[in-house]
Motif scaffolding. Structure first.
Motif, PDB file in Angstrom:
ATOM      1  N   PRO A   1       9.071 -18.175   9.293  1.00  0.00           N
ATOM      2  CA  PRO A   1       9.311 -19.088  10.431  1.00  0.00           C
ATOM      3  C   PRO A   1      10.090 -18.426  11.566  1.00  0.00           C
ATOM      4  CG  PRO A   1       9.668 -20.228   8.366  1.00  0.00           C
ATOM      5  CD  PRO A   1       9.493 -18.779   8.014  1.00  0.00           C
ATOM      6  N   PHE A   2      11.076 -17.576  11.200  1.00  0.00           N
ATOM      7  CA  PHE A   2      11.819 -16.853  12.237  1.00  0.00           C
ATOM      8  C   PHE A   2      10.910 -15.880  12.968  1.00  0.00           C
ATOM      9  CE2 PHE A   2      14.226 -13.207  13.756  1.00  0.00           C
ATOM     10  CZ  PHE A   2      15.210 -13.817  14.517  1.00  0.00           C
ATOM     11  N   MET A   3      10.081 -15.158  12.219  1.00  0.00           N
ATOM     12  CA  MET A   3       9.177 -14.191  12.842  1.00  0.00           C
ATOM     13  C   MET A   3       8.172 -14.885  13.757  1.00  0.00           C
ATOM     14  SD  MET A   3      10.396 -11.389  11.826  1.00  0.00           S
ATOM     15  CE  MET A   3       9.173 -10.311  12.552  1.00  0.00           C
ATOM     16  N   ILE A   4       7.718 -16.060  13.356  1.00  0.00           N
ATOM     17  CA  ILE A   4       6.785 -16.831  14.201  1.00  0.00           C
ATOM     18  C   ILE A   4       7.446 -17.178  15.526  1.00  0.00           C
ATOM     19  CG2 ILE A   4       5.647 -19.085  14.436  1.00  0.00           C
ATOM     20  CD1 ILE A   4       5.035 -18.927  11.411  1.00  0.00           C
ATOM     21  N   SER A   5       8.705 -17.616  15.470  1.00  0.00           N
ATOM     22  CA  SER A   5       9.401 -17.991  16.700  1.00  0.00           C
ATOM     23  C   SER A   5       9.667 -16.775  17.581  1.00  0.00           C
ATOM     24  CB  SER A   5      10.721 -18.711  16.368  1.00  0.00           C
ATOM     25  OG  SER A   5      11.645 -17.844  15.725  1.00  0.00           O
ATOM     26  N   TRP A   6       9.879 -15.614  16.957  1.00  0.00           N
ATOM     27  CA  TRP A   6      10.100 -14.372  17.715  1.00  0.00           C
ATOM     28  C   TRP A   6       8.809 -13.886  18.353  1.00  0.00           C
ATOM     29  CZ3 TRP A   6      12.868  -9.586  15.047  1.00  0.00           C
ATOM     30  CH2 TRP A   6      13.198  -8.647  16.031  1.00  0.00           C
ATOM     31  N   MET A   7       7.709 -13.959  17.610  1.00  0.00           N
ATOM     32  CA  MET A   7       6.423 -13.477  18.115  1.00  0.00           C
ATOM     33  C   MET A   7       5.837 -14.357  19.214  1.00  0.00           C
ATOM     34  SD  MET A   7       4.448 -12.142  14.688  1.00  0.00           S
ATOM     35  CE  MET A   7       5.233 -11.003  13.545  1.00  0.00           C
ATOM     36  N   ALA A   8       6.443 -15.501  19.449  1.00  0.00           N
ATOM     37  CA  ALA A   8       5.945 -16.397  20.508  1.00  0.00           C
ATOM     38  C   ALA A   8       6.207 -15.827  21.898  1.00  0.00           C
ATOM     39  CB  ALA A   8       6.600 -17.767  20.370  1.00  0.00           C
ATOM     40  N   TYR A   9       7.040 -14.788  21.987  1.00  0.00           N
ATOM     41  CA  TYR A   9       7.430 -14.248  23.299  1.00  0.00           C
ATOM     42  C   TYR A   9       6.912 -12.821  23.487  1.00  0.00           C
ATOM     43  CZ  TYR A   9      10.726 -18.149  23.283  1.00  0.00           C
ATOM     44  OH  TYR A   9      11.276 -19.404  23.222  1.00  0.00           O
ATOM     45  N   ASN A  10       6.399 -12.562  24.682  1.00  0.00           N
ATOM     46  CA  ASN A  10       5.956 -11.225  25.061  1.00  0.00           C
ATOM     47  C   ASN A  10       6.900 -10.676  26.131  1.00  0.00           C
ATOM     48  OD1 ASN A  10       3.518 -11.040  23.444  1.00  0.00           O
ATOM     49  ND2 ASN A  10       2.674 -12.620  24.806  1.00  0.00           N
ATOM     50  N   PRO A  11       7.639  -9.631  25.823  1.00  0.00           N
ATOM     51  CA  PRO A  11       8.665  -9.115  26.738  1.00  0.00           C
ATOM     52  C   PRO A  11       8.162  -8.797  28.146  1.00  0.00           C
ATOM     53  CG  PRO A  11       8.905  -8.099  24.597  1.00  0.00           C
ATOM     54  CD  PRO A  11       7.630  -8.889  24.542  1.00  0.00           C
ATOM     55  N   THR A  12       6.968  -8.220  28.259  1.00  0.00           N
ATOM     56  CA  THR A  12       6.473  -7.861  29.593  1.00  0.00           C
ATOM     57  C   THR A  12       6.237  -9.098  30.453  1.00  0.00           C
ATOM     58  OG1 THR A  12       4.237  -7.696  28.660  1.00  0.00           O
ATOM     59  CG2 THR A  12       5.483  -5.644  28.929  1.00  0.00           C
ATOM     60  N   GLU A  13       5.793 -10.189  29.834  1.00  0.00           N
ATOM     61  CA  GLU A  13       5.577 -11.431  30.585  1.00  0.00           C
ATOM     62  C   GLU A  13       6.909 -12.026  31.031  1.00  0.00           C
ATOM     63  OE1 GLU A  13       3.320 -14.035  28.124  1.00  0.00           O
ATOM     64  OE2 GLU A  13       1.563 -12.724  28.051  1.00  0.00           O
ATOM     65  N   ILE A  14       7.914 -11.937  30.167  1.00  0.00           N
ATOM     66  CA  ILE A  14       9.227 -12.501  30.485  1.00  0.00           C
ATOM     67  C   ILE A  14       9.911 -11.700  31.589  1.00  0.00           C
ATOM     68  CG2 ILE A  14      11.467 -13.179  29.579  1.00  0.00           C
ATOM     69  CD1 ILE A  14       9.106 -14.726  28.375  1.00  0.00           C
ATOM     70  N   ILE A  15       9.901 -10.380  31.461  1.00  0.00           N
ATOM     71  CA  ILE A  15      10.620  -9.560  32.442  1.00  0.00           C
ATOM     72  C   ILE A  15       9.907  -9.586  33.795  1.00  0.00           C
ATOM     73  CG2 ILE A  15       9.499  -7.303  32.069  1.00  0.00           C
ATOM     74  CD1 ILE A  15      12.384  -6.109  32.029  1.00  0.00           C
ATOM     75  N   GLU A  16       8.607  -9.793  33.776  1.00  0.00           N
ATOM     76  CA  GLU A  16       7.856  -9.892  35.035  1.00  0.00           C
ATOM     77  C   GLU A  16       8.335 -11.078  35.866  1.00  0.00           C
ATOM     78  OE1 GLU A  16       3.168 -10.103  36.554  1.00  0.00           O
ATOM     79  OE2 GLU A  16       3.692 -10.673  34.501  1.00  0.00           O
ATOM     80  N   ALA A  17       8.758 -12.133  35.184  1.00  0.00           N
ATOM     81  CA  ALA A  17       9.171 -13.354  35.875  1.00  0.00           C
ATOM     82  C   ALA A  17      10.624 -13.332  36.325  1.00  0.00           C
ATOM     83  CB  ALA A  17       8.938 -14.564  34.964  1.00  0.00           C
ATOM     84  N   LEU A  18      11.380 -12.297  35.953  1.00  0.00           N
ATOM     85  CA  LEU A  18      12.790 -12.224  36.343  1.00  0.00           C
ATOM     86  C   LEU A  18      12.920 -11.981  37.844  1.00  0.00           C
ATOM     87  CD1 LEU A  18      14.803 -10.198  33.662  1.00  0.00           C
ATOM     88  CD2 LEU A  18      15.124 -12.574  34.338  1.00  0.00           C
ATOM     89  N   ASP A  19      13.619 -12.889  38.519  1.00  0.00           N
ATOM     90  CA  ASP A  19      13.787 -12.779  39.972  1.00  0.00           C
ATOM     91  C   ASP A  19      15.190 -12.278  40.296  1.00  0.00           C
ATOM     92  OD1 ASP A  19      13.255 -12.925  42.663  1.00  0.00           O
ATOM     93  OD2 ASP A  19      13.757 -15.056  42.811  1.00  0.00           O
ATOM     94  N   CYS A  20      15.517 -11.110  39.787  1.00  0.00           N
ATOM     95  CA  CYS A  20      16.820 -10.490  40.046  1.00  0.00           C
ATOM     96  C   CYS A  20      16.662  -8.995  39.820  1.00  0.00           C
ATOM     97  CB  CYS A  20      17.903 -11.074  39.136  1.00  0.00           C
ATOM     98  SG  CYS A  20      17.677 -10.692  37.383  1.00  0.00           S
ATOM     99  N   PRO A  21      17.612  -8.190  40.300  1.00  0.00           N
ATOM    100  CA  PRO A  21      17.543  -6.750  40.028  1.00  0.00           C
ATOM    101  C   PRO A  21      17.550  -6.480  38.520  1.00  0.00           C
ATOM    102  CG  PRO A  21      19.128  -7.195  41.764  1.00  0.00           C
ATOM    103  CD  PRO A  21      18.740  -8.526  41.206  1.00  0.00           C
ATOM    104  N   VAL A  22      16.750  -5.509  38.103  1.00  0.00           N
ATOM    105  CA  VAL A  22      16.607  -5.190  36.682  1.00  0.00           C
ATOM    106  C   VAL A  22      16.776  -3.687  36.474  1.00  0.00           C
ATOM    107  CG1 VAL A  22      15.028  -5.155  34.701  1.00  0.00           C
ATOM    108  CG2 VAL A  22      15.065  -7.142  36.226  1.00  0.00           C
ATOM    109  N   LEU A  23      17.548  -3.337  35.446  1.00  0.00           N
ATOM    110  CA  LEU A  23      17.701  -1.942  35.029  1.00  0.00           C
ATOM    111  C   LEU A  23      17.197  -1.823  33.600  1.00  0.00           C
ATOM    112  CD1 LEU A  23      18.817   0.953  35.520  1.00  0.00           C
ATOM    113  CD2 LEU A  23      20.996   0.148  34.563  1.00  0.00           C
TER     114      LEU A  23
END
Length: 310
Positions: A216-238
């Motif tokens: 169940p924990f792995m299912i909740s973790w796999m629900a997110y794709n990092p590239t999709e999340i970071i693409e939506a960040l509207d702030c400076p990123v390092l």
């Protein structure tokens, strides 16, 4: 000079350095929620309006970057290095740490719980009005946690040794590299978990990753794709990674960089997953996870400091 005197002088000089660093900041314990406690460090000499919140990686990791049998103090050293450079820091124990200490472990914990904890920390300091600029530094698993919690809330985000692929794809790649005979089985299990379902059909050799109580924990973790999340960040990123990271390759950092046009990528030569610079082989690298005497990468501190102060 006698060897004993030489050793004493080295120890004394190291002690003096440690005391000098600690004398440059004020330390205060802060409770955010019933599960989240942490340490706030604020520079003594110069008032600052900048706060960096540090989020730890996977496992029962405490505010200092340590687990039960692995003590390296990497996140403590990161916090102290930034505060020494005039940036306030807050680092906290993951909720599972407090649960273990209290003997009250939640077996139904989900990845979203870590996101909610990070969001609570951000909200606490935004509403306290003590700092006008809030930055988030997410290490390893904390990278994904931090970038989700940071949406529209912070002045900047640092991904530190964070994966660019979905955790399911990372697991497949790791299994292929270490035990290729289980790759096909791993792909099948990951596919089921990504669909939000559990399964009993997995090899015993993979039970540490796919046992029924972990799924169940792995299912909740796999629900997110990092590239999709970071693409939506509207702030400076390092985005930062090290060339000697045994767990997260430079390729993962490059994927994150490519997904966000407003990001900068820094690859630090010889830095490993626990932020130390390693001169030797993989054995030295692995041993360093439990070597708290090591110095954190100065290049890392310099780059994060410049990012936050720019």
């Amino acid at each position: 000079m006698k060897p004993q005197i030489y050793i004493l002088l080295i120890l004394f000089s190291n002690l003096c350095f440690s005391q000098n660093v600690e004398n440059t900041f004020l330390s205060r314990e802060v409770s955010i929620t019933k599960w989240i406690d942490g340490t706030l460090l604020v520079p003594k000499q110069n008032e600052t309006n900048k706060l960096a919140i540090i989020i730890a990686g996977s496992g029962p990791t405490d505010r200092n970057g340590n687990q039960n049998f692995l003590k390296n103090n990497s996140l403590k050293k990161l916090a102290e290095g930034l505060t020494y450079n005039g940036i306030a820091t807050f680092r906290y124990d993951k909720r599972i740490v407090k649960q273990i200490r209290q003997g009250n472990v939640d077996n139904n914990i989900k990845f979203d719980d870590f996101i909610n904890d990070a969001s609570d920390v951000i909200t606490h300091f935004k509403t306290s009005n003590q700092f006008s600029e809030i930055y988030v530094i997410g290490h390893s698993q904390g990278s994904l946690v931090g970038m989700i919690a940071s949406q529209d809330k912070v002045n900047g985000f640092v991904s530190l040794a964070g994966a660019g692929q979905n955790i399911g794809d990372v697991i497949i790649e790791q299994v292929n590299n270490t035990a290729p005979m289980f790759k096909e089985d791993t792909e099948k299990v990951v596919s089921i978990l990504k669909a939000g379902k559990t399964t009993n059909d997995y090899p015993v050799a993979l039970s540490s990753m796919f046992s029924k109580d972990i799924q169940p924990f792995m299912i909740s973790w796999m629900a997110y794709n990092p590239t999709e999340i970071i693409e939506a960040l509207d702030c400076p990123v390092l985005v930062v990674n090290g060339t000697k990271d045994l767990q997260v390759s430079v390729k993962e950092a490059e994927l994150l960089k490519q997904a966000n046009d407003n990001s900068n990528l820094v690859i630090i030569e010889k830095m490993n997953h626990v932020l130390f610079e390693i001169e030797g082989d993989d054995l030295e690298n692995s041993k360093s996870y439990n070597e708290s005497f090591r110095e954190i990468s100065p290049t890392l501190i310099e780059n994060i400091t410049n990012f936050i102060k720019s």
